[in-house]
Design a protein around this motif. Sequence first.
Motif, short mmCIF file in Angstrom:
data_model
loop_
_atom_site.label_atom_id
_atom_site.label_comp_id
_atom_site.label_asym_id
_atom_site.label_seq_id
_atom_site.Cartn_x
_atom_site.Cartn_y
_atom_site.Cartn_z
N HIS A 52 -15.58 -40.89 12.97
CA HIS A 52 -14.51 -40.13 12.33
C HIS A 52 -14.03 -38.95 13.19
O HIS A 52 -13.73 -37.87 12.68
CB HIS A 52 -14.95 -39.63 10.94
N VAL A 53 -13.96 -39.18 14.48
CA VAL A 53 -13.41 -38.19 15.41
C VAL A 53 -11.92 -38.49 15.57
O VAL A 53 -11.52 -39.66 15.63
CB VAL A 53 -14.11 -38.24 16.78
N ASN A 54 -11.10 -37.45 15.63
CA ASN A 54 -9.65 -37.63 15.76
C ASN A 54 -9.33 -38.54 16.95
O ASN A 54 -9.80 -38.31 18.06
CB ASN A 54 -8.97 -36.27 15.93
N ILE A 55 -8.53 -39.58 16.70
CA ILE A 55 -8.21 -40.57 17.73
C ILE A 55 -7.55 -39.96 18.95
O ILE A 55 -7.73 -40.42 20.08
CB ILE A 55 -7.33 -41.69 17.13
N ALA A 56 -6.79 -38.88 18.76
CA ALA A 56 -6.11 -38.23 19.88
C ALA A 56 -7.11 -37.70 20.90
O ALA A 56 -6.94 -37.88 22.11
CB ALA A 56 -5.22 -37.10 19.37
N TYR A 57 -8.19 -37.07 20.41
CA TYR A 57 -9.21 -36.53 21.31
C TYR A 57 -10.04 -37.64 21.94
O TYR A 57 -10.40 -37.59 23.12
CB TYR A 57 -10.13 -35.57 20.55
N VAL A 58 -10.34 -38.65 21.13
CA VAL A 58 -11.19 -39.74 21.62
C VAL A 58 -10.53 -40.48 22.78
O VAL A 58 -11.18 -40.80 23.78
CB VAL A 58 -11.52 -40.73 20.48
N ILE A 59 -9.23 -40.75 22.65
CA ILE A 59 -8.54 -41.51 23.70
C ILE A 59 -8.55 -40.76 25.02
O ILE A 59 -8.78 -41.34 26.09
CB ILE A 59 -7.10 -41.85 23.25
N VAL A 60 -8.33 -39.47 24.98
CA VAL A 60 -8.35 -38.66 26.21
C VAL A 60 -9.75 -38.66 26.82
O VAL A 60 -9.92 -38.91 28.02
CB VAL A 60 -7.87 -37.22 25.93
N LEU A 61 -10.78 -38.40 25.99
CA LEU A 61 -12.15 -38.33 26.50
C LEU A 61 -12.64 -39.68 26.99
O LEU A 61 -13.34 -39.77 28.01
CB LEU A 61 -13.08 -37.80 25.40
N ALA A 62 -12.28 -40.76 26.31
CA ALA A 62 -12.73 -42.09 26.72
C ALA A 62 -12.13 -42.51 28.04
O ALA A 62 -12.74 -43.28 28.81
CB ALA A 62 -12.37 -43.11 25.63
N ASN A 63 -10.93 -42.02 28.34
CA ASN A 63 -10.27 -42.38 29.60
C ASN A 63 -10.74 -41.55 30.79
O ASN A 63 -10.53 -41.95 31.94
CB ASN A 63 -8.76 -42.25 29.46
N LEU A 64 -11.38 -40.41 30.54
CA LEU A 64 -11.77 -39.51 31.63
C LEU A 64 -12.68 -40.18 32.67
O LEU A 64 -12.42 -40.06 33.87
CB LEU A 64 -12.44 -38.25 31.07
N PRO A 65 -13.75 -40.89 32.26
CA PRO A 65 -14.59 -41.54 33.28
C PRO A 65 -13.82 -42.54 34.13
O PRO A 65 -14.04 -42.65 35.34
CB PRO A 65 -15.67 -42.24 32.44
#
Length: 289
Positions: A52-65
Amino acid sequence: MNTKLTSFIRDSLYVIAGILFCGFALKGFLVPNRFFDGGITGISLLIHEIYHVNIAYVIVLANLPLIIMGAFQVNKKFALKTLLCAILLGICLLYVPYPTITSDKLLVSIFGGVFMGVGIGLSMRGGCALDGIEVLALYTLKRSSFTISEIILGINIVIFLIAALHLGLPTALYSILTYYTASRAINFVIEGVEEYTAVNIISSQSELVKEKLVKELGKGITIYKGERGFLKDNFDLSYPVDIVFTVVTRFEVRRMKNMVHQIDPQAFMYTHTIKEAAGGILKRRAREH
């Protein structure tokens, strides 16, 4: 106008349009209905649903690696553009008030995939990646014996298995349809409606075939020198033949086949799709690149 400036404006418009389409697919279709896609977007949606983490933050963090990998696997310019794309997508998801379009599962799976695929495809045409799964596959490729397609398939299988365990098999199956639709839309956007097809023609009437291709269809041709014959009953008999090679769009394939068949009903033709073609007589379409 300066060529570099024109290219920059065109790429920027592609990226902005791609971000808006992806945002629409996520907030208008996938997120409200707990649907998934493949790749990093699918991983982000899974994390969003499970934790239940905001999708906006998750997409940015998931793409960082993957952005960091991209700096080494591709180049730093690509990585910076992709980072900017991911951040802009996150901002889009936070602040653009997309409406929920439908809750019909079939419509969500098809049109959610279409809009997601169009968005990712447009961003790729702009020179960045809104879903960096290909970068991860390229990284893994150098450390395994699998192909890029096999690696991406394996990652997506894991994503859909987790989705099936947490949200049920029907949702996972619909999400597979979403992924398939998105992948077809990506191919359509990148390759365009006039996807190129390579054609090889072997005919005893090759001179007339060459003339018709150039004068009537306006095609450039290349000639290979070959031999034909070598039949079972007359294996020692052969004679030289011109093998005609040309490139047409898929809309022109049928017209070209009919034309060759009228000239020589016994002509042998084979075709295959090519991913990209440029230069030669195709320079007339340079404005599209």
